[in-house]
Design an enzyme around this catalytic site. Structure first.
Site, PDB file in Angstrom:
ATOM      1  CG  HIS A  47      -2.000  -0.983   1.202  1.00  0.00           C
ATOM      2  ND1 HIS A  47      -3.055  -0.941   2.071  1.00  0.00           N
ATOM      3  CD2 HIS A  47      -2.224  -2.063   0.401  1.00  0.00           C
ATOM      4  CE1 HIS A  47      -3.879  -1.932   1.820  1.00  0.00           C
ATOM      5  NE2 HIS A  47      -3.384  -2.636   0.813  1.00  0.00           N
ATOM      6  CD  GLU A  49      -1.895   4.125   3.354  1.00  0.00           C
ATOM      7  OE1 GLU A  49      -3.063   4.393   3.666  1.00  0.00           O
ATOM      8  OE2 GLU A  49      -1.603   3.298   2.443  1.00  0.00           O
ATOM      9  CB  CYS A  77      -6.522  -0.455   5.407  1.00  0.00           C
ATOM     10  SG  CYS A  77      -4.825  -1.071   5.252  1.00  0.00           S
ATOM     11  CB  CYS A  80      -1.883   1.387   6.191  1.00  0.00           C
ATOM     12  SG  CYS A  80      -1.591   0.604   4.585  1.00  0.00           S
TER      13      CYS A  80
END
EC number: 3.5.4.33
Length: 151
Positions: A47, A49, A77, A80
């Site tokens: 992801h 992040e 999420c 993360c």
């Protein structure tokens, strides 16, 4: 947020879900910036992040980023949020809320959990409409069969 949006747009151009993230040092230097790379890397943890934190940690030579801020186009999420906690990010700034998969103010609310050992300052809704519009356009295109090919 402009840099995070640029990373999100670049991710969309690669066929990734358009989320971008930037880690900024206390002095304002960008330490890491990334868009989603889950498809390109065949890695569900890639992801934006996580990728930005990985880059920032590599740049600093440390596994923690105290005093740093993270700017991200979408509410992180739960996974993360856990990485943000582990990295000791001091401030989280995000654009669009994510009622379906968010883990900060929706869903798991990771930072509010009693077991969370670090809670960053949180500021949401920054450039929210620009961030949300990018996501809406991307998913509208996918629903209409305009899916970019896998690299």
């Amino acid at each position: 947020m402009d840099r995070a949006l640029a990373e999100a747009r670049a991710a969309a151009a690669r066929g990734e879900v358009p989320v971008g993230a930037v880690v900024v040092a206390p002095d304002g230097r960008v330490l890491g910036a990334a868009g989603n790379e889950t498809r390109a890397l065949c890695d569900p943890s890639a992801h934006a992040e996580v990728q930005a934190i990985r880059a920032a940690c590599a740049a600093t030579g440390a596994e923690r980023l105290p005093g740093c801020a993270m700017w991200v186009t979408l509410e992180p999420c739960a996974a993360c949020a856990g990485v943000i906690t582990a990295a000791r990010i001091a401030r989280l700034v995000f654009g669009a809320e994510d009622p379906k998969s968010g883990g900060v103010i929706h869903g798991a609310r990771v930072f509010s959990h009693p077991q969370s050992h670090h809670r960053p300052e949180i500021l949401g809704g920054i450039a929210e409409e620009d961030c949300a519009a990018l996501l809406r356009a991307f998913f509208a295109g996918r629903r209409q069969g305009l899916r970019p090919r896998r690299p």
